[in-house]
Design a protein around this motif. Structure first.
Motif, mmCIF file in Angstrom:
data_model
loop_
_atom_site.group_PDB
_atom_site.id
_atom_site.type_symbol
_atom_site.label_atom_id
_atom_site.label_comp_id
_atom_site.label_asym_id
_atom_site.label_seq_id
_atom_site.Cartn_x
_atom_site.Cartn_y
_atom_site.Cartn_z
ATOM 1 N N GLN A 79 32.163 -48.605 49.905
ATOM 2 C CA GLN A 79 31.818 -49.846 49.208
ATOM 3 C C GLN A 79 32.674 -50.993 49.740
ATOM 4 O OE1 GLN A 79 29.286 -49.806 46.725
ATOM 5 N NE2 GLN A 79 29.069 -47.823 47.713
ATOM 6 N N ALA A 80 31.997 -52.085 50.111
ATOM 7 C CA ALA A 80 32.696 -53.251 50.651
ATOM 8 C C ALA A 80 32.063 -54.522 50.113
ATOM 9 C CB ALA A 80 32.634 -53.236 52.182
ATOM 10 N N ALA A 81 32.827 -55.595 50.148
ATOM 11 C CA ALA A 81 32.326 -56.914 49.769
ATOM 12 C C ALA A 81 32.784 -57.909 50.820
ATOM 13 C CB ALA A 81 32.862 -57.322 48.393
ATOM 14 N N VAL A 82 31.917 -58.858 51.136
ATOM 15 C CA VAL A 82 32.271 -59.913 52.079
ATOM 16 C C VAL A 82 32.057 -61.262 51.416
ATOM 17 C CG1 VAL A 82 31.759 -58.522 54.132
ATOM 18 C CG2 VAL A 82 29.969 -59.983 53.151
ATOM 19 N N LEU A 83 32.842 -62.251 51.856
ATOM 20 C CA LEU A 83 32.704 -63.601 51.343
ATOM 21 C C LEU A 83 31.916 -64.430 52.349
ATOM 22 C CD1 LEU A 83 33.613 -65.356 48.897
ATOM 23 C CD2 LEU A 83 35.245 -66.377 50.493
ATOM 24 N N VAL A 84 30.746 -64.867 51.930
ATOM 25 C CA VAL A 84 29.903 -65.734 52.740
ATOM 26 C C VAL A 84 30.268 -67.156 52.312
ATOM 27 C CG1 VAL A 84 27.531 -66.293 53.402
ATOM 28 C CG2 VAL A 84 28.127 -63.934 52.754
ATOM 29 N N GLY A 85 31.327 -67.674 52.918
ATOM 30 C CA GLY A 85 31.894 -68.947 52.511
ATOM 31 C C GLY A 85 31.285 -70.114 53.262
ATOM 32 N N ILE A 117 32.268 -59.919 65.245
ATOM 33 C CA ILE A 117 32.169 -61.080 64.383
ATOM 34 C C ILE A 117 31.798 -60.604 62.988
ATOM 35 C CG2 ILE A 117 31.016 -63.295 64.002
ATOM 36 C CD1 ILE A 117 32.806 -63.035 66.593
ATOM 37 N N SER A 118 32.495 -61.136 61.994
ATOM 38 C CA SER A 118 32.256 -60.683 60.626
ATOM 39 C C SER A 118 32.568 -61.803 59.637
ATOM 40 C CB SER A 118 33.145 -59.474 60.305
ATOM 41 O OG SER A 118 34.505 -59.856 60.309
ATOM 42 N N PHE A 119 32.247 -61.540 58.395
ATOM 43 C CA PHE A 119 32.685 -62.393 57.294
ATOM 44 C C PHE A 119 34.035 -61.858 56.831
ATOM 45 C CE2 PHE A 119 28.046 -62.395 57.009
ATOM 46 C CZ PHE A 119 27.787 -63.756 56.961
ATOM 47 N N PRO A 120 34.865 -62.695 56.229
ATOM 48 C CA PRO A 120 36.063 -62.137 55.610
ATOM 49 C C PRO A 120 35.632 -61.143 54.532
ATOM 50 C CG PRO A 120 36.123 -64.548 55.631
ATOM 51 C CD PRO A 120 34.754 -64.135 56.052
ATOM 52 N N GLY A 121 36.283 -60.019 54.484
ATOM 53 C CA GLY A 121 35.925 -59.028 53.473
ATOM 54 C C GLY A 121 36.432 -57.664 53.832
ATOM 55 N N GLY A 122 36.111 -56.716 52.968
ATOM 56 C CA GLY A 122 36.554 -55.357 53.206
ATOM 57 C C GLY A 122 36.265 -54.469 52.018
ATOM 58 N N ASP A 138 22.337 -56.473 48.691
ATOM 59 C CA ASP A 138 23.282 -55.545 49.315
ATOM 60 C C ASP A 138 22.742 -55.088 50.665
ATOM 61 O OD1 ASP A 138 24.729 -55.784 46.990
ATOM 62 O OD2 ASP A 138 24.579 -53.690 46.420
ATOM 63 N N HIS A 139 23.660 -54.716 51.544
ATOM 64 C CA HIS A 139 23.288 -54.297 52.901
ATOM 65 C C HIS A 139 23.979 -52.978 53.241
ATOM 66 C CE1 HIS A 139 21.979 -54.764 57.017
ATOM 67 N NE2 HIS A 139 23.207 -54.475 57.408
ATOM 68 N N ILE A 140 23.209 -52.051 53.767
ATOM 69 C CA ILE A 140 23.725 -50.752 54.217
ATOM 70 C C ILE A 140 23.795 -50.782 55.739
ATOM 71 C CG2 ILE A 140 23.303 -48.260 54.302
ATOM 72 C CD1 ILE A 140 23.872 -49.299 51.479
ATOM 73 N N THR A 141 24.928 -50.358 56.284
ATOM 74 C CA THR A 141 25.068 -50.333 57.737
ATOM 75 C C THR A 141 24.878 -48.922 58.275
ATOM 76 O OG1 THR A 141 27.442 -49.840 57.806
ATOM 77 C CG2 THR A 141 26.798 -52.176 57.552
ATOM 78 N N GLY A 142 24.603 -48.846 59.553
ATOM 79 C CA GLY A 142 24.482 -47.559 60.218
ATOM 80 C C GLY A 142 25.821 -46.875 60.399
ATOM 81 N N PHE A 147 28.726 -48.210 55.680
ATOM 82 C CA PHE A 147 29.217 -49.174 54.706
ATOM 83 C C PHE A 147 28.090 -49.679 53.819
ATOM 84 C CE2 PHE A 147 32.504 -49.310 57.897
ATOM 85 C CZ PHE A 147 33.662 -49.455 57.166
ATOM 86 N N HIS A 148 28.405 -49.884 52.556
ATOM 87 C CA HIS A 148 27.514 -50.506 51.568
ATOM 88 C C HIS A 148 28.161 -51.844 51.248
ATOM 89 C CE1 HIS A 148 25.391 -50.200 47.400
ATOM 90 N NE2 HIS A 148 25.556 -51.450 47.759
ATOM 91 N N ILE A 149 27.570 -52.930 51.768
ATOM 92 C CA ILE A 149 28.181 -54.254 51.681
ATOM 93 C C ILE A 149 27.502 -55.113 50.620
ATOM 94 C CG2 ILE A 149 28.690 -56.387 52.944
ATOM 95 C CD1 ILE A 149 28.496 -54.701 55.532
ATOM 96 N N THR A 150 28.304 -55.722 49.771
ATOM 97 C CA THR A 150 27.817 -56.713 48.809
ATOM 98 C C THR A 150 28.241 -58.087 49.318
ATOM 99 O OG1 THR A 150 27.995 -55.176 46.957
ATOM 100 C CG2 THR A 150 27.894 -57.522 46.418
#
Length: 180
Positions: A21-27, A50-55, A91-95, A98-101
């Motif tokens: 489970q992870a969360a990123v900030l789309v600022g 390249i990513s958003f801040p998060g974890g 929410d987004h699931i990666t290959g 990760f389950h990202i909110t």
């Protein structure tokens, strides 16, 4: 920007599973764009991407929003006090497991950011002109884990923005363009 995230807007939240489970900030900063990072080459996962801040959402985090703000403070020195949380994207699931909110936030104009050098190699905004351009992102194909895959790529003069970051940006762009 606020109009794209009206109060009470429902987002698709997937049930937690065995994924990390992870969360990123789309600022989003007015006049600048959406803030992105290039992860340090020393990072154990997704180095140099390249990513958003998060974890990771930790047990002590009260919500994905709390986790995204905590991670943004750690990674880019973002003071959470003046940040306005607008809502979430689906929410987004990666290959890669990760389950990202994605947590969408409005940052104050002229926000002061200070990347943590052990985690962040570069910090830059993707301009709103690119985000709102209907010609972007573009679809590319490549081989991954033995099979051909299609993925989104956002244009940038210095970086390749693809994968989960590109998909989350695509969802944000559609919402801001009034398409979702």
């Amino acid at each position: 920007m606020r109009a794209a995230f009206p109060a009470g807007l429902a987002h698709e939240s997937l049930a937690p599973g065995r994924l990390r489970q992870a969360a990123v900030l789309v600022g989003m900063e007015p006049g600048k764009g959406v803030w992105l990072t290039r992860r340090s080459a020393r990072m154990p996962t997704h180095a140099g991407q390249i990513s958003f801040p998060g974890g990771k959402i930790e047990k002590f985090d009260s919500s994905p929003e709390a986790a995204a703000l905590r991670e943004a403070r750690e990674e880019i020195g973002l003071d959470p006090a003046p940040v306005a949380i607008l809502g979430r994207l689906r929410d987004h699931i990666t290959g890669t497991g990760f389950h990202i909110t994605p947590v969408v936030a409005l940052l104050p104009e002229g926000v002061r950011l200070a990347p943590e050098e052990n985690e962040v190699e570069a910090l830059f905004p993707l301009p709103f002109s690119d985000l709102l351009n209907p010609e972007f992102p573009v679809r590319r194909k490549g081989v991954w884990r033995g099979g051909e895959r299609a993925f989104w790529v956002w244009p940038h003069q210095d970086y390749v923005i693809w994968g989960a970051t590109a998909e989350i940006l695509r969802r944000l762009a559609l919402r801001l363009r009034g398409g979702v």
